[in-house]
Motif scaffolding. Structure first.
Motif, PDB file in Angstrom:
ATOM      1  N   SER A  38       0.829  -1.209   0.000  1.00 16.99           N
ATOM      2  CA  SER A  38       0.000   0.000   0.000  1.00 16.99           C
ATOM      3  C   SER A  38       0.861   1.256   0.000  1.00 16.99           C
ATOM      4  O   SER A  38       0.561   2.223  -0.698  1.00 16.99           O
ATOM      5  CB  SER A  38      -0.925   0.006   1.216  1.00 16.99           C
ATOM      6  OG  SER A  38      -1.884  -1.012   1.106  1.00 16.99           O
ATOM      7  N   GLU A  39       1.914   1.235   0.799  1.00 16.76           N
ATOM      8  CA  GLU A  39       2.815   2.390   0.834  1.00 16.76           C
ATOM      9  C   GLU A  39       3.452   2.623  -0.529  1.00 16.76           C
ATOM     10  O   GLU A  39       3.497   3.751  -1.025  1.00 16.76           O
ATOM     11  CB  GLU A  39       3.911   2.188   1.888  1.00 16.76           C
ATOM     12  CG  GLU A  39       4.890   3.339   1.925  1.00 16.76           C
ATOM     13  CD  GLU A  39       6.097   3.099   2.814  1.00 16.76           C
ATOM     14  OE1 GLU A  39       7.098   3.807   2.615  1.00 16.76           O
ATOM     15  OE2 GLU A  39       6.053   2.207   3.680  1.00 16.76           O
ATOM     16  N   LEU A  40       3.932   1.555  -1.146  1.00 16.46           N
ATOM     17  CA  LEU A  40       4.562   1.693  -2.457  1.00 16.46           C
ATOM     18  C   LEU A  40       3.563   2.156  -3.511  1.00 16.46           C
ATOM     19  O   LEU A  40       3.874   3.036  -4.325  1.00 16.46           O
ATOM     20  CB  LEU A  40       5.187   0.363  -2.884  1.00 16.46           C
ATOM     21  CG  LEU A  40       6.425  -0.064  -2.100  1.00 16.46           C
ATOM     22  CD1 LEU A  40       6.802  -1.490  -2.442  1.00 16.46           C
ATOM     23  CD2 LEU A  40       7.586   0.883  -2.361  1.00 16.46           C
ATOM     24  N   ASP A  41       2.370   1.580  -3.502  1.00 13.11           N
ATOM     25  CA  ASP A  41       1.341   1.991  -4.459  1.00 13.11           C
ATOM     26  C   ASP A  41       1.016   3.477  -4.302  1.00 13.11           C
ATOM     27  O   ASP A  41       0.893   4.195  -5.294  1.00 13.11           O
ATOM     28  CB  ASP A  41       0.069   1.165  -4.285  1.00 13.11           C
ATOM     29  CG  ASP A  41       0.200  -0.250  -4.817  1.00 13.11           C
ATOM     30  OD1 ASP A  41       1.165  -0.541  -5.561  1.00 13.11           O
ATOM     31  OD2 ASP A  41      -0.664  -1.083  -4.476  1.00 13.11           O
ATOM     32  N   GLY A  42       0.896   3.923  -3.065  1.00 10.75           N
ATOM     33  CA  GLY A  42       0.613   5.329  -2.817  1.00 10.75           C
ATOM     34  C   GLY A  42       1.706   6.235  -3.337  1.00 10.75           C
ATOM     35  O   GLY A  42       1.430   7.268  -3.964  1.00 10.75           O
ATOM     36  N   ARG A  43       2.946   5.844  -3.095  1.00 12.90           N
ATOM     37  CA  ARG A  43       4.073   6.662  -3.561  1.00 12.90           C
ATOM     38  C   ARG A  43       4.142   6.696  -5.077  1.00 12.90           C
ATOM     39  O   ARG A  43       4.350   7.748  -5.677  1.00 12.90           O
ATOM     40  CB  ARG A  43       5.385   6.129  -2.987  1.00 12.90           C
ATOM     41  CG  ARG A  43       5.482   6.348  -1.482  1.00 12.90           C
ATOM     42  CD  ARG A  43       6.763   5.845  -0.917  1.00 12.90           C
ATOM     43  NE  ARG A  43       7.843   6.709  -1.387  1.00 12.90           N
ATOM     44  CZ  ARG A  43       9.135   6.446  -1.196  1.00 12.90           C
ATOM     45  NH1 ARG A  43       9.489   5.359  -0.545  1.00 12.90           N
ATOM     46  NH2 ARG A  43      10.053   7.252  -1.642  1.00 12.90           N
ATOM     47  N   LEU A  44       3.953   5.520  -5.701  1.00 10.11           N
ATOM     48  CA  LEU A  44       4.008   5.466  -7.168  1.00 10.11           C
ATOM     49  C   LEU A  44       2.837   6.221  -7.798  1.00 10.11           C
ATOM     50  O   LEU A  44       3.022   6.928  -8.800  1.00 10.11           O
ATOM     51  CB  LEU A  44       4.038   4.012  -7.641  1.00 10.11           C
ATOM     52  CG  LEU A  44       5.360   3.285  -7.390  1.00 10.11           C
ATOM     53  CD1 LEU A  44       5.191   1.782  -7.576  1.00 10.11           C
ATOM     54  CD2 LEU A  44       6.452   3.831  -8.312  1.00 10.11           C
ATOM     55  N   ASN A  45       1.646   6.095  -7.221  1.00  9.91           N
ATOM     56  CA  ASN A  45       0.484   6.819  -7.754  1.00  9.91           C
ATOM     57  C   ASN A  45       0.649   8.323  -7.605  1.00  9.91           C
ATOM     58  O   ASN A  45       0.347   9.076  -8.531  1.00  9.91           O
ATOM     59  CB  ASN A  45      -0.807   6.354  -7.074  1.00  9.91           C
ATOM     60  CG  ASN A  45      -1.239   4.987  -7.532  1.00  9.91           C
ATOM     61  OD1 ASN A  45      -0.908   4.554  -8.636  1.00  9.91           O
ATOM     62  ND2 ASN A  45      -1.970   4.289  -6.690  1.00  9.91           N
ATOM     63  N   ALA A  46       1.106   8.761  -6.452  1.00 13.34           N
ATOM     64  CA  ALA A  46       1.313  10.194  -6.238  1.00 13.34           C
ATOM     65  C   ALA A  46       2.347  10.737  -7.222  1.00 13.34           C
ATOM     66  O   ALA A  46       2.168  11.819  -7.789  1.00 13.34           O
ATOM     67  CB  ALA A  46       1.761  10.456  -4.801  1.00 13.34           C
ATOM     68  N   GLU A  47       3.388   9.974  -7.434  1.00 10.21           N
ATOM     69  CA  GLU A  47       4.433  10.410  -8.356  1.00 10.21           C
ATOM     70  C   GLU A  47       3.894  10.498  -9.783  1.00 10.21           C
ATOM     71  O   GLU A  47       4.140  11.467 -10.494  1.00 10.21           O
ATOM     72  CB  GLU A  47       5.623   9.442  -8.294  1.00 10.21           C
ATOM     73  CG  GLU A  47       6.836   9.943  -9.013  1.00 10.21           C
ATOM     74  CD  GLU A  47       7.402  11.230  -8.429  1.00 10.21           C
ATOM     75  OE1 GLU A  47       7.864  12.074  -9.226  1.00 10.21           O
ATOM     76  OE2 GLU A  47       7.384  11.405  -7.205  1.00 10.21           O
ATOM     77  N   SER A  48       3.130   9.499 -10.197  1.00 10.65           N
ATOM     78  CA  SER A  48       2.624   9.493 -11.572  1.00 10.65           C
ATOM     79  C   SER A  48       1.612  10.600 -11.811  1.00 10.65           C
ATOM     80  O   SER A  48       1.426  11.055 -12.935  1.00 10.65           O
ATOM     81  CB  SER A  48       2.013   8.133 -11.917  1.00 10.65           C
ATOM     82  OG  SER A  48       0.799   7.942 -11.227  1.00 10.65           O
ATOM     83  N   GLU A  49       0.955  11.058 -10.747  1.00  8.04           N
ATOM     84  CA  GLU A  49      -0.024  12.138 -10.861  1.00  8.04           C
ATOM     85  C   GLU A  49       0.591  13.502 -10.561  1.00  8.04           C
ATOM     86  O   GLU A  49      -0.117  14.501 -10.486  1.00  8.04           O
ATOM     87  CB  GLU A  49      -1.203  11.866  -9.928  1.00  8.04           C
ATOM     88  CG  GLU A  49      -1.982  10.627 -10.328  1.00  8.04           C
ATOM     89  CD  GLU A  49      -3.048  10.227  -9.320  1.00  8.04           C
ATOM     90  OE1 GLU A  49      -3.236  10.950  -8.320  1.00  8.04           O
ATOM     91  OE2 GLU A  49      -3.674   9.192  -9.536  1.00  8.04           O
TER      92      GLU A  49
END
Length: 85
Positions: A38-49
Motif C-alpha cells: 500500500s505504501e509503495l502503491d501510494g508513492r508510485l500513484n502520487a508520483e505518476s499524478e
C-alpha cells in the motif's frame, strides 16, 4: 504483531527477508506485506499524478519502487499459496 508494528520497509531489506524471518507469523507477514504494498502503491500513484511532496523522483528510483512493489506482490502470492490466507 503488536499495535506498534515495525515499518516493514525500514525493518526488512526486501520482501524476501521478511518472508524468511522465523520470528514473524504468516498472518503478520501478510499484514506487513499488505502495508508495504500500500505504501509503495501510494508513492508510485502520487508520483505518476505529479503529487509527490518533494521534487519528482528519477526514473531509476521510480523503476526501483515498481520492482519492489512486484517483489511484495510476489511474496503475497507465495504466502497465499502456502497458507490460504
Amino acid at each position: 504483531m503488536s499495535g506498534d508494528a515495525p515499518n516493514p520497509r525500514r525493518t526488512f531489506a526486501n520482501p524476501a527477508s521478511l518472508m524468511a524471518d522465523t520470528h514473524t507469523t504468516d498472518a503478520e507477514k501478510q499484514a506487513l506485506l499488505t502495508e508495504w504494498g500500500s505504501e509503495l502503491d501510494g508513492r508510485l500513484n502520487a508520483e505518476s499524478e505529479g503529487m509527490s511532496t518533494s521534487d519528482p523522483i528519477s526514473a531509476t528510483r521510480e523503476a526501483r519502487l515498481a520492482d519492489e512493489a512486484k517483489q511484495v506482490q510476489s511474496a503475497l502470492t507465495a504466502l497465499e499459496a502456502k497458507t490460504g490466507l
